[in-house]
Design a protein around this motif. Sequence first.
Motif, PDB file in Angstrom:
ATOM      1  N   LYS A  63      -7.311  -3.787  -2.476  1.00  0.00           N
ATOM      2  CA  LYS A  63      -6.212  -3.205  -3.392  1.00  0.00           C
ATOM      3  C   LYS A  63      -6.129  -1.655  -2.855  1.00  0.00           C
ATOM      4  N   ARG A  64      -4.896  -1.395  -3.042  1.00  0.00           N
ATOM      5  CA  ARG A  64      -4.768   0.139  -2.717  1.00  0.00           C
ATOM      6  C   ARG A  64      -5.707   1.148  -3.440  1.00  0.00           C
ATOM      7  N   ALA A 101      -5.657   1.690   5.854  1.00  0.00           N
ATOM      8  CA  ALA A 101      -6.862   2.762   6.211  1.00  0.00           C
ATOM      9  C   ALA A 101      -6.908   2.538   7.621  1.00  0.00           C
ATOM     10  N   HIS A 102      -7.279   1.539   8.086  1.00  0.00           N
ATOM     11  CA  HIS A 102      -7.572   1.382   9.528  1.00  0.00           C
ATOM     12  C   HIS A 102      -6.373   1.575  10.335  1.00  0.00           C
ATOM     13  N   TYR A 144       2.102  -3.716   3.752  1.00  0.00           N
ATOM     14  CA  TYR A 144       1.804  -2.361   4.299  1.00  0.00           C
ATOM     15  C   TYR A 144       2.029  -1.291   3.775  1.00  0.00           C
ATOM     16  N   ASP A 145       1.388  -0.151   3.948  1.00  0.00           N
ATOM     17  CA  ASP A 145       1.322   1.185   3.129  1.00  0.00           C
ATOM     18  C   ASP A 145       1.919   2.153   3.733  1.00  0.00           C
ATOM     19  N   ASP A 192      15.195  -0.118  -1.841  1.00  0.00           N
ATOM     20  CA  ASP A 192      13.520   0.063  -1.730  1.00  0.00           C
ATOM     21  C   ASP A 192      12.982  -1.533  -1.283  1.00  0.00           C
ATOM     22  N   SER A 193      12.343  -1.408  -0.626  1.00  0.00           N
ATOM     23  CA  SER A 193      11.529  -2.543  -0.197  1.00  0.00           C
ATOM     24  C   SER A 193      10.261  -2.625  -0.497  1.00  0.00           C
ATOM     25  N   GLY A 194       9.625  -1.472  -1.266  1.00  0.00           N
ATOM     26  CA  GLY A 194       8.251  -1.376  -1.463  1.00  0.00           C
ATOM     27  C   GLY A 194       7.327  -0.350  -0.680  1.00  0.00           C
ATOM     28  N   ASN A 195       6.295   0.226  -1.449  1.00  0.00           N
ATOM     29  CA  ASN A 195       5.633   1.358  -0.712  1.00  0.00           C
ATOM     30  C   ASN A 195       6.295   2.463  -0.201  1.00  0.00           C
TER      31      ASN A 195
END
Length: 523
Positions: free
Chosen positions: A195-196, A227-228, A263-264, A310-313
């Motif tokens: 999870k984020r 994070a990577h 993806y973040d 908006d496509s998320g994150n």
Amino acid sequence: MTVSRRLFMAAAVSTAVAASSVSIPVTTAAAATRPGGAEPPYRIPIGPGDSPESVVAKASRVRPTARQIAWQKLEQTAFLHFGVNTFTGLEWGTGDEDPNVFQPSGLDTDQWARALRDGGFTLAILTVKHHDGFVLYRTRYTEHGVASSSWRGGKGDVLASFAKSLRRYGIKVGVYISPADENQYLDGVYANGSKRSARTIPTLTPDDDRAGDDPRTFTLDATDYGAHMLNQLYEVLTEYGPVDEVWFDGAQGRIPPDKVETYDWDSWYTLIRALAPNATMAVRGPDVRWVGNEGGLARENEWSVVPVKDSGNGSIDYALAYDAPDQGSRAALAEARSVAQYVQWWPAECDVSIRPGWFYHEDEKPKSVEQLTDIWFRSVGRNSVLLLNIPPDERGLLPDADVTRLREFRERIRKELPKDLADGARTRHDRKAGTVTVDLGRAREVDRVRIAEDIRHGQQVEHAVVEARVGDTWRTVTEVDTVGASRALRLAAPVTARRWRLRVTRSRGAVRIAEFGLYRSQV
């Protein structure tokens, strides 16, 4: 290919959005100044409650950022796909390659830079990490990279060499770090279901050489893989000098559907803006969009202001299908109202490889000069930026045939658009008729025309005609429905005339023309 540009004139066009023919009062360049120096919006909200007319009016008020203006002036940029695929013959790697397969025996990034400079490129993007996850610099966060190869005793660093060479030859540095990562799926954290949560970036590793340096840190929401990516972005953006473009695609790894990584984007964008504030983010980024094909071809009428959702994150995407033939016309804006959330300045980048594949394959040949020239007119000449891939070979050199082709290509564009015959010619601005007339002093043959709007004031032209005075009559030579930052037109046959004029007949708002160039090709 950057052709000499000049501020030719400024024309304020009536903002009557429904008119088929409008008066175009011609003003001075001073009228182009933004009132109070305020920065106008590059993105404006829209929705189902907007009428078709109000969406067009909002689109006319959208303006590019300084970063986007600088990017569009580049006109032609380079891509270099290089990595383990160069040695395995694949286009999409598996992630479990033996790092020792990477053995460029004669790597010479100065040779790359010279060839790109001689080809007219001012920015180049390196595949620092492709979908296989193999990285071309000495990262702390994976063993799938050059540091694990016997090449140069494990001390090699392609990115370091690339960045130094490009700057030595006056070329801007871009990096491509693929979101997809087959190695991290096989042996790491890609799509592991995490999870984020708040992550500290950089995440120091055991025996990290930065531990005593008190590095600048960020707290950003991310999955384990997010994070990577953040840690690798941090390395690339802090240890190799200024980066001018960060290039993402939206690729997912070749994994089962239930293992997709979300993806973040928002955290990645935040880190890039903080560490490389002048870097353009393309093509899965807020600054630049993918044109929708890998043939290097823009639409006949390519709008820089398009409807998005908006496509998320924190990521935005096309509101209409990415390959829709119309993205920004009145009809497209009206159609998108039910699904779009914004109209945004999101100019198109046209990517294509000089060879059939993106990575080097010995049995492939580069495109002909004629093919590349046609691509140039259908990308740069259609309000887009051309991104041309030139893949290094197994030696670590750009192939001789490709280097020769780049020089030939640059020379061909110079011959297509040699000296601007209108440069220094007498011009007349007719406020009542809304035209700009150029008097060349004597009858001259013209077979190429180049037009540009001053995009600091948006993209406004919806129809314009180029006319030549033949005898006692103004004859329409060519016409367009869009202009934008660059419109280059090839006439079917040369037209001989002394007097020429540009007449904008329909627009969304105030039009300001930055260039009206007339050329006689030498091909």
